[in-house]
Every structure is written in C-alpha cells, then in structure tokens.
Scaffold this motif. Structure first.
Motif, PDB file in Angstrom:
ATOM      1  N   HIS A   1       5.394  -0.835  -3.707  1.00 12.76           N
ATOM      2  CA  HIS A   1       5.268   0.233  -4.680  1.00 12.76           C
ATOM      3  C   HIS A   1       6.468   0.122  -5.605  1.00 12.76           C
ATOM      4  O   HIS A   1       7.459  -0.521  -5.280  1.00 12.76           O
ATOM      5  N   GLU A   2       6.394   0.741  -6.766  1.00 11.61           N
ATOM      6  CA  GLU A   2       7.507   0.660  -7.711  1.00 11.61           C
ATOM      7  C   GLU A   2       8.822   1.136  -7.103  1.00 11.61           C
ATOM      8  O   GLU A   2       9.885   0.756  -7.554  1.00 11.61           O
ATOM      9  N   SER A   3       8.753   1.957  -6.068  1.00  9.29           N
ATOM     10  CA  SER A   3       9.969   2.414  -5.388  1.00  9.29           C
ATOM     11  C   SER A   3      10.560   1.326  -4.497  1.00  9.29           C
ATOM     12  O   SER A   3      11.652   1.476  -3.979  1.00  9.29           O
ATOM     13  N   GLY A   4       9.800   0.241  -4.273  1.00 12.17           N
ATOM     14  CA  GLY A   4      10.258  -0.833  -3.401  1.00 12.17           C
ATOM     15  C   GLY A   4       9.815  -0.662  -1.967  1.00 12.17           C
ATOM     16  O   GLY A   4      10.158  -1.459  -1.118  1.00 12.17           O
ATOM     17  N   VAL A   5       9.052   0.384  -1.691  1.00  8.39           N
ATOM     18  CA  VAL A   5       8.584   0.672  -0.338  1.00  8.39           C
ATOM     19  C   VAL A   5       7.151   0.190  -0.183  1.00  8.39           C
ATOM     20  O   VAL A   5       6.302   0.474  -1.016  1.00  8.39           O
ATOM     21  N   ARG A   6       6.884  -0.537   0.903  1.00  8.05           N
ATOM     22  CA  ARG A   6       5.519  -1.003   1.173  1.00  8.05           C
ATOM     23  C   ARG A   6       4.733   0.082   1.882  1.00  8.05           C
ATOM     24  O   ARG A   6       5.291   0.805   2.705  1.00  8.05           O
ATOM     25  N   PRO A   7       3.434   0.191   1.606  1.00  9.79           N
ATOM     26  CA  PRO A   7       2.612   1.151   2.353  1.00  9.79           C
ATOM     27  C   PRO A   7       2.603   0.797   3.836  1.00  9.79           C
ATOM     28  O   PRO A   7       2.780  -0.357   4.215  1.00  9.79           O
ATOM     29  N   SER A   8       2.386   1.783   4.666  1.00  5.45           N
ATOM     30  CA  SER A   8       2.337   1.569   6.107  1.00  5.45           C
ATOM     31  C   SER A   8       1.007   0.954   6.513  1.00  5.45           C
ATOM     32  O   SER A   8      -0.014   1.192   5.877  1.00  5.45           O
ATOM     33  N   PHE A   9       1.046   0.195   7.601  1.00  8.33           N
ATOM     34  CA  PHE A   9      -0.184  -0.349   8.184  1.00  8.33           C
ATOM     35  C   PHE A   9      -0.811   0.706   9.082  1.00  8.33           C
ATOM     36  O   PHE A   9      -0.139   1.623   9.558  1.00  8.33           O
ATOM     37  N   SER A  10      -2.100   0.544   9.369  1.00 10.49           N
ATOM     38  CA  SER A  10      -2.742   1.374  10.376  1.00 10.49           C
ATOM     39  C   SER A  10      -2.094   1.048  11.723  1.00 10.49           C
ATOM     40  O   SER A  10      -1.498  -0.012  11.892  1.00 10.49           O
TER      41      SER A  10
ATOM     42  N   ALA B   1      -3.418   0.244  14.588  1.00  9.92           N
ATOM     43  CA  ALA B   1      -4.009  -0.934  15.235  1.00  9.92           C
ATOM     44  C   ALA B   1      -3.496  -2.229  14.608  1.00  9.92           C
ATOM     45  O   ALA B   1      -3.153  -3.183  15.308  1.00  9.92           O
ATOM     46  N   PHE B   2      -3.426  -2.281  13.274  1.00 13.82           N
ATOM     47  CA  PHE B   2      -2.967  -3.498  12.615  1.00 13.82           C
ATOM     48  C   PHE B   2      -1.460  -3.678  12.778  1.00 13.82           C
ATOM     49  O   PHE B   2      -0.981  -4.806  12.915  1.00 13.82           O
ATOM     50  N   ALA B   3      -0.717  -2.590  12.783  1.00 15.23           N
ATOM     51  CA  ALA B   3       0.745  -2.681  12.935  1.00 15.23           C
ATOM     52  C   ALA B   3       1.111  -3.371  14.238  1.00 15.23           C
ATOM     53  O   ALA B   3       2.033  -4.188  14.282  1.00 15.23           O
ATOM     54  N   ALA B   4       0.372  -3.066  15.306  1.00 13.32           N
ATOM     55  CA  ALA B   4       0.642  -3.701  16.599  1.00 13.32           C
ATOM     56  C   ALA B   4       0.370  -5.199  16.545  1.00 13.32           C
ATOM     57  O   ALA B   4       1.156  -5.997  17.042  1.00 13.32           O
ATOM     58  N   ARG B   5      -0.748  -5.598  15.942  1.00 15.20           N
ATOM     59  CA  ARG B   5      -1.069  -7.036  15.811  1.00 15.20           C
ATOM     60  C   ARG B   5      -0.092  -7.727  14.871  1.00 15.20           C
ATOM     61  O   ARG B   5       0.318  -8.861  15.114  1.00 15.20           O
ATOM     62  N   ALA B   6       0.270  -7.054  13.774  1.00 14.80           N
ATOM     63  CA  ALA B   6       1.161  -7.655  12.780  1.00 14.80           C
ATOM     64  C   ALA B   6       2.519  -7.993  13.390  1.00 14.80           C
ATOM     65  O   ALA B   6       3.072  -9.064  13.134  1.00 14.80           O
TER      66      ALA B   6
ATOM     67  N   THR C   1      -5.116 -11.511   3.035  1.00 16.20           N
ATOM     68  CA  THR C   1      -6.442 -10.924   3.263  1.00 16.20           C
ATOM     69  C   THR C   1      -6.366  -9.871   4.361  1.00 16.20           C
ATOM     70  O   THR C   1      -6.940  -8.789   4.234  1.00 16.20           O
ATOM     71  N   TYR C   2      -5.658 -10.168   5.442  1.00 18.89           N
ATOM     72  CA  TYR C   2      -5.515  -9.212   6.537  1.00 18.89           C
ATOM     73  C   TYR C   2      -4.813  -7.936   6.064  1.00 18.89           C
ATOM     74  O   TYR C   2      -5.214  -6.823   6.389  1.00 18.89           O
ATOM     75  N   VAL C   3      -3.758  -8.104   5.301  1.00 20.06           N
ATOM     76  CA  VAL C   3      -2.986  -6.966   4.808  1.00 20.06           C
ATOM     77  C   VAL C   3      -3.842  -6.105   3.875  1.00 20.06           C
ATOM     78  O   VAL C   3      -3.916  -4.885   4.023  1.00 20.06           O
ATOM     79  N   LEU C   4      -4.497  -6.740   2.917  1.00 20.09           N
ATOM     80  CA  LEU C   4      -5.334  -5.982   1.976  1.00 20.09           C
ATOM     81  C   LEU C   4      -6.490  -5.289   2.683  1.00 20.09           C
ATOM     82  O   LEU C   4      -6.811  -4.140   2.367  1.00 20.09           O
ATOM     83  N   LYS C   5      -7.090  -5.961   3.643  1.00 20.14           N
ATOM     84  CA  LYS C   5      -8.193  -5.358   4.385  1.00 20.14           C
ATOM     85  C   LYS C   5      -7.727  -4.089   5.100  1.00 20.14           C
ATOM     86  O   LYS C   5      -8.411  -3.072   5.082  1.00 20.14           O
TER      87      LYS C   5
END
Length: 59
Positions: free
Chosen positions: A3-12, A14-19, A50-54
């Motif tokens: 984001h323009e603030s330099g902060v990335r959106p959080s993952f869900s 379920a995905f955060a654990a796999r990531a 693709t995984y991140v965008l999904k």
C-alpha cells in the motif's frame, strides 16, 4: 504488493500458515513474493504471485 503507506495487506489465517511454513514466502526488495532460501537470499518464485493474489482476492 504494498500500500502507499508501505504496509502489505495481511494474509488469511490459512494462507499465512502455509506462507510461513511450507512456502517460506518472503518479499524481495522490490515487493515481489519469493521463496526464502537457506542462505538468506530470496528466489523469485514464478507461481507465488498467483498464490498471494488469490488469497487477497478471496478475502
């Protein structure tokens, strides 16, 4: 993807654990998702965007 603030959106949850575990997802200096290697470098994995965008779109 920041984001323009330099902060990335959080993952869900379920995905955060796999990531963090299986994918070893890390970000390159220019914001591309990649795989953290044993030597600390980040390999720009071709399918990780693709995984991140999904995950972002599913939220």
């Amino acid at each position: 993807m920041t984001h323009e603030s330099g902060v990335r959106p959080s993952f869900s949850d379920a995905f955060a654990a796999r990531a963090a575990g299986y994918y070893r997802l890390a970000w390159t200096a220019d914001g591309f998702p990649g795989q953290l290697q044993q030597d600390g470098s980040i390999w720009e994995h071709p399918i990780y965007p693709t995984y991140v965008l999904k995950d972002y779109l599913a939220q």
